[in-house]
Scaffold this motif. Structure first.
Motif, mmCIF file in Angstrom:
data_model
loop_
_atom_site.group_PDB
_atom_site.id
_atom_site.type_symbol
_atom_site.label_atom_id
_atom_site.label_comp_id
_atom_site.label_asym_id
_atom_site.label_seq_id
_atom_site.Cartn_x
_atom_site.Cartn_y
_atom_site.Cartn_z
ATOM 1 N N PRO A 265 1.407 2.694 -5.449
ATOM 2 C CA PRO A 265 2.666 3.444 -5.347
ATOM 3 C C PRO A 265 3.701 3.076 -6.423
ATOM 4 N N ALA A 266 4.377 4.080 -6.926
ATOM 5 C CA ALA A 266 5.375 3.892 -7.984
ATOM 6 C C ALA A 266 6.457 2.895 -7.580
ATOM 7 N N ASP B 182 10.211 -9.530 -2.955
ATOM 8 C CA ASP B 182 10.736 -8.181 -3.207
ATOM 9 C C ASP B 182 9.670 -7.127 -2.915
ATOM 10 N N LEU B 183 8.439 -7.394 -3.341
ATOM 11 C CA LEU B 183 7.346 -6.453 -3.096
ATOM 12 C C LEU B 183 6.999 -6.399 -1.613
ATOM 13 N N SER B 184 6.992 -7.553 -0.955
ATOM 14 C CA SER B 184 6.733 -7.576 0.491
ATOM 15 C C SER B 184 7.792 -6.773 1.241
ATOM 16 N N ALA C 263 3.051 -3.321 -13.596
ATOM 17 C CA ALA C 263 3.966 -2.230 -13.935
ATOM 18 C C ALA C 263 3.241 -0.899 -14.155
ATOM 19 N N ALA C 264 1.967 -0.945 -14.551
ATOM 20 C CA ALA C 264 1.194 0.284 -14.745
ATOM 21 C C ALA C 264 0.544 0.769 -13.453
ATOM 22 N N ALA D 202 -1.855 1.297 2.915
ATOM 23 C CA ALA D 202 -0.538 1.890 2.666
ATOM 24 C C ALA D 202 -0.556 2.762 1.414
ATOM 25 N N ALA D 203 -1.225 2.298 0.354
ATOM 26 C CA ALA D 203 -1.296 3.073 -0.888
ATOM 27 C C ALA D 203 -2.020 4.399 -0.665
ATOM 28 N N LEU D 204 -3.097 4.365 0.133
ATOM 29 C CA LEU D 204 -3.811 5.610 0.453
ATOM 30 C C LEU D 204 -2.918 6.566 1.229
#
Length: 106
Positions: free
Chosen positions: A54-55, A64-66, A79-80, A98-100
């Motif tokens: 996810p972007a 922060d990511l959690s 970042a990509a 979650a990404a799916l």
């Protein structure tokens, strides 16, 4: 050692077993024992992912990511958007799920 090349095996198995829904992610441990989620690229296109992470996660690390993802133990998302990490298998599996869902995929 640089690990085991897996992408060509994914493509071969998909063809052999006539997989209807292409595999989007590979989950594995790196040499340091951290769990990784890596996007499977479009066959023949090394830099085009079937489904990027996810972007909103891209370029974000640790707590922060959690916080953004709602998943404990996240360590990074490139970042990509082609690779990310978590401290445990359950966490990296939740990242894939979650990404799916975010990507509207199954």
């Amino acid at each position: 050692s640089g690990g085991l090349p897996w992408k060509s095996s994914v493509y071969e198995l998909e063809h052999q077993y006539k997989v209807d829904v292409p595999i989007k992610y590979c989950l594995y441990t790196d040499q340091a024992g951290m769990w990784r989620i890596q996007c499977v690229s479009v066959e023949g296109k090394a830099f085009e992912n079937r489904l990027s992470l996810p972007a909103a996660w891209r370029g974000v690390r640790d707590e922060d990511l959690s916080s953004i993802s709602g998943i404990e133990g996240c360590t990074f998302c490139h970042a990509a958007g082609f690779i990310g990490g978590n401290k445990c298998y359950e966490g990296v599996l939740k990242m894939a799920q979650a990404a799916l869902k975010i990507g509207g995929q199954r």
